[in-house]
Each structure stands twice: as C-alpha cells, then as structure tokens.
Enzyme design. Structure first.
Site, short mmCIF file in Angstrom:
data_model
loop_
_atom_site.label_atom_id
_atom_site.label_comp_id
_atom_site.label_asym_id
_atom_site.label_seq_id
_atom_site.Cartn_x
_atom_site.Cartn_y
_atom_site.Cartn_z
N CYS A 1 0.70 -1.03 -0.12
CA CYS A 1 0.11 0.00 0.09
C CYS A 1 0.84 1.18 -0.06
CB CYS A 1 -1.04 0.07 1.19
SG CYS A 1 -2.24 1.21 1.08
N GLY A 2 0.50 2.45 0.88
CA GLY A 2 1.27 3.33 0.97
C GLY A 2 2.94 3.25 1.36
#
Length: 225
Positions: A105-106
């Site tokens: 993800c981030g």
C-alpha cells in the site's frame, strides 16, 4: 513443508498505520517454516493502528538484526511519520544488506523517501499513484504486486496477501506458497466488482477520493485539537 534455510523478516509498525497492510503478510509469513519475524518500531510501546487495533512491537530500530526481508505498510496517519529521520535512516541502513526491500500500500512512499526506489517500478494504493510518480519520481505499476529485482511492492491493503504469497514463493518455492494459500482458504470472491479504480469507474472513484479527504481532514483536526 519443511525447509532448512532460515529467513529473518522485519515488519515495521507505526502509529496510525493500516493494520491489514502488515497483518495480511504476517499471517502468510507465520506459516513459513523456520522464519523469524520481528515486529519493529522505535520503542516497544503499544501502537494504535488507524482502525483502533493495538499492536505490541517486539523489536526496536536500535536492536533490530540485519533482515532478509524488510517491509512497511501505509496508513491514514503515515504523513506524520513518512519524513521521520529515524524511520528513513532505519530503511537506509537495512536497505544496504536486506535481500528484499518491500512494502504494501502506501508503504512505498517510505521506501521512495529513503532513496530505495530510485530506478525501480513499484506498486502502491491507487490513491497514491500520482504522488509516487509526480512528486517522488517512481515508475508506478498498476499490478497487485510488482516485483522489480529485489524490490517487491504490493498495492492497496488487501494486496498484502498476494504480496505475502509472492514472497513465500520466492523464498520457499511455489508449492509452499500454494499450500499456505489453501490453508488460509484465500479464494477471493468479492460481492462487488469495484476493487480498483479501473473497475469502479470515475463516479465511485471521485466519491472515494472525497471520503479520503474528509478522513484526512478529521485526522488533522484531531491532531491539532
């Protein structure tokens, strides 16, 4: 599912992270034979994730051994951490010796800011693709998992399970990864076909972006109060 080779895996937790980013891969890794998993943060104090889960780290940056795999996820509050010198220094140090430098993800933003994605393709959450490309100069892929040499990155949240199985396959072979997938009964059949911006369509994407902005504004307001 025995295997003589051992691997040391480090999962970085931090306040405000999205728990599933790391809990998904951890579930996969915990089924691998002989692995040693470190749950890492600056201190051993309890960490509250963005969904309210409490995680207790067992390893600090200072006493963390050299890792075979280092991984970090994203989260609603990652902007409060992503430029932290201690965090970036930890990744820069581990990045010199780790066999695999990874994120979900981030979490790719941490790797990029630590200088570990220069010249590499990477996956990230769809809402962060532009940030990673435009501001950090990373070539972003839209796959669930991007493998570019020893950089392995997963897309948003649930892609962490795909990511974990990919690493399991690399470390222990495809058969082992398939056994773990079966044990987890990882057989996705979502009730809606709206799990990516390409499938969801522009109207739903815009609503989701508005939701993200509202959540960010609430987090900012609560941190200032």
């Amino acid at each position: 599912m025995t295997h003589s080779q051992k691997h040391i895996i480090g999962l970085v937790f931090y306040p405000g992270m999205t728990s599933l980013d790391i809990v998904g891969p951890q579930q996969v890794f915990s089924a691998l034979p002989g692995v040693q998993i470190h749950r890492i943060w600056k201190t051993l104090d309890p960490i509250k994730t963005d969904d309210g889960m409490i995680v207790l780290p067992d390893t600090t940056f200072e006493n963390c051994p050299s890792l075979d795999v280092v991984c970090i996820g994203g989260g609603l509050k990652q902007q409060a951490i992503v430029d932290d010198p201690e965090v970036l220094e930890f990744f820069q140090k581990q990045g010199k010796t780790a066999k695999f430098i990874t994120s979900v993800c981030g979490g790719s933003e941490f790797l990029a800011k630590a200088g570990l994605l220069e010249g590499y393709r990477a996956a990230t959450h769809w809402a962060m693709r532009q940030q990673l490309m435009s501001h950090l100069g990373v070539e972003v892929g839209t796959e669930r998992v991007v493998v570019d040499r020893n950089r392995i990155t997963g897309g948003g949240v649930t892609a962490g399970i795909d990511f974990g199985l990919t690493i399991a396959s690399i470390l222990y072979g495809e058969d082992t990864a398939k056994i773990i997938q079966l044990l987890l009964e990882y057989n996705p059949a979502p009730p809606f076909d709206a799990g990516s911006p390409e499938k969801a369509g522009s109207e739903l994407v815009n609503k989701a972006m508005l939701f993200i902005q509202e959540m960010s504004d609430l987090e900012l307001a609560s941190s200032v109060a």
